[in-house]
Design an enzyme around this catalytic site. Structure first.
Site, short mmCIF file in Angstrom:
data_model
loop_
_atom_site.label_atom_id
_atom_site.label_comp_id
_atom_site.label_asym_id
_atom_site.label_seq_id
_atom_site.Cartn_x
_atom_site.Cartn_y
_atom_site.Cartn_z
N ASN A 90 0.88 -1.17 0.00
CA ASN A 90 0.00 0.00 0.00
C ASN A 90 0.92 1.22 0.00
O ASN A 90 1.45 1.59 1.03
CB ASN A 90 -0.89 -0.03 1.25
CG ASN A 90 -1.68 1.25 1.43
OD1 ASN A 90 -1.76 2.07 0.52
ND2 ASN A 90 -2.25 1.44 2.62
N TRP A 91 1.08 1.79 -1.18
CA TRP A 91 2.03 2.91 -1.31
C TRP A 91 1.53 4.17 -0.58
O TRP A 91 2.29 5.10 -0.38
CB TRP A 91 2.25 3.26 -2.77
CG TRP A 91 3.08 2.27 -3.54
CD1 TRP A 91 3.53 1.04 -3.12
CD2 TRP A 91 3.58 2.44 -4.87
NE1 TRP A 91 4.25 0.44 -4.11
CE2 TRP A 91 4.30 1.27 -5.20
CE3 TRP A 91 3.47 3.45 -5.82
CZ2 TRP A 91 4.93 1.10 -6.44
CZ3 TRP A 91 4.08 3.28 -7.05
CH2 TRP A 91 4.81 2.11 -7.35
N LYS A 92 0.25 4.23 -0.28
CA LYS A 92 -0.34 5.46 0.26
C LYS A 92 -0.04 6.62 -0.70
O LYS A 92 0.08 6.39 -1.90
CB LYS A 92 0.14 5.71 1.68
CG LYS A 92 -0.03 4.46 2.55
CD LYS A 92 0.05 4.72 4.01
CE LYS A 92 -0.18 3.41 4.76
NZ LYS A 92 -0.26 3.56 6.19
N GLY A 116 2.65 -1.11 4.27
CA GLY A 116 2.73 0.31 3.96
C GLY A 116 4.18 0.73 3.72
O GLY A 116 4.74 0.50 2.65
N SER A 144 3.02 -2.00 10.44
CA SER A 144 4.45 -2.12 10.74
C SER A 144 5.02 -3.51 10.46
O SER A 144 5.86 -4.00 11.22
CB SER A 144 4.73 -1.68 12.18
OG SER A 144 4.38 -0.33 12.36
N GLU A 195 -5.85 -4.46 10.44
CA GLU A 195 -4.81 -3.46 10.63
C GLU A 195 -5.11 -2.66 11.90
O GLU A 195 -5.85 -1.66 11.85
CB GLU A 195 -4.76 -2.50 9.44
CG GLU A 195 -4.40 -3.15 8.13
CD GLU A 195 -3.74 -2.18 7.18
OE1 GLU A 195 -2.67 -2.51 6.67
OE2 GLU A 195 -4.26 -1.08 6.98
#
Ligand code: PGA
Length: 256
Positions: A12-14, A236, A215, A171
């Protein structure tokens, strides 16, 4: 040892990336996954403007791609929104829905998340439905109540056949981007709870892929992925570094 389900690792690159950096990262990931066992599936969820670039660079590789959100609407006067059908036009197969950053910063209700999951499915995308409790809820012992409610709101909108096509990502909000992961045992407890809840909707729903996110890094991935009900991860920060992301993918292969 975990059950014989395949593992799935999704980045998930955000809101990170630039064309030049993406090219380097995507090429390294496409190259790196070649050495993995076929039982590990890998995907990346990129910002919408980079879907075309991602499609061009990953076409022909086993890496899947998708978006980090879809609109709850099919089309229309919704300035700034991106429809699931638009995402699917880029040969995407994945769409994260209900990420805690969307629920928190954009006030997405559990109900809206359910509609988004429906829209993604209707467009042929696999929704990765995120659920998770805040630190406050965690400390109050409300984790199961919160994630159970978030999951129920999505399941209520789906037929058993559609529900069997989703992916669920647990999450814990207190573990996202904080460097503070849930322990493998803590995560497994919640995953077992979610799996039982899913199974109430039907045996096939109980077998959906359940990811852990928050994390995940090369150092803790294998222990997390080795848990009975943890089928992989939603990654992430570590998904922005090819070496770390690929190490996490290898950890998923080692946990099979
Ligand atoms: P993180 O984020 O790996 O940086 O904690 C995970 C996520 O929010 O999906």
């Amino acid at each position: 040892m975990s059950k014989q389900r395949t593992k799935l690792v999704v980045g998930n690159w955000k809101m990170h990336g630039r064309l030049a950096d993406n090219a380097v990262l995507l090429e390294a990931v496409a190259q790196g996954v070649r050495g993995l066992q076929g039982a590990v599936k890998v995907g990346v969820c990129v910002p919408h403007p980079y879907l075309a670039q991602t499609q061009a660079l990953l076409a022909g590789s086993p890496v899947q791609w998708g978006s980090q959100d879809v609109s709850a609407h099919e089309q229309g006067a919704y300035t700034g929104e991106v429809a699931a059908d638009m995402v699917a036009e880029f040969a995407a197969t994945l769409a994260i829905v209900g990420h805690s950053e969307r629920r928190g910063y954009h006030h997405e209700s559990a109900d809206v998340v359910g509609i988004k999951a429906e829209r993604a499915l209707a467009a042929g995308l696999t929704p990765i439905v995120c659920v998770g409790e805040t630190l406050e809820q965690h400390e109050a012992g409300l984790a199961q109540q919160v994630v159970g409610g978030q999951l129920d709101a999505v399941l209520a909108k789906l037929s058993p056949a559609d529900a069997a096509r989703i992916v669920v990502a647990y999450e814990p909000v207190w573990a996202i981007g904080t460097g503070k992961s849930a322990t493998a045992a803590q995560a497994q407890d919640v995953h077992a709870f979610l799996r039982a809840r899913l199974a109430q909707k039907g045996a096939a729903v109980g077998a959906v892929t359940l990811l852990y996110g928050g994390s995940v890094k090369p150092e803790n991935a294998q222990e997390l992925f080795g848990q009975q009900d943890i089928d992989g991860g939603l990654i992430g920060g570590a998904s922005l570094k090819a070496q770390d992301f690929l190490a996490i993918c290898s950890a998923a292969a080692a946990a099979l």
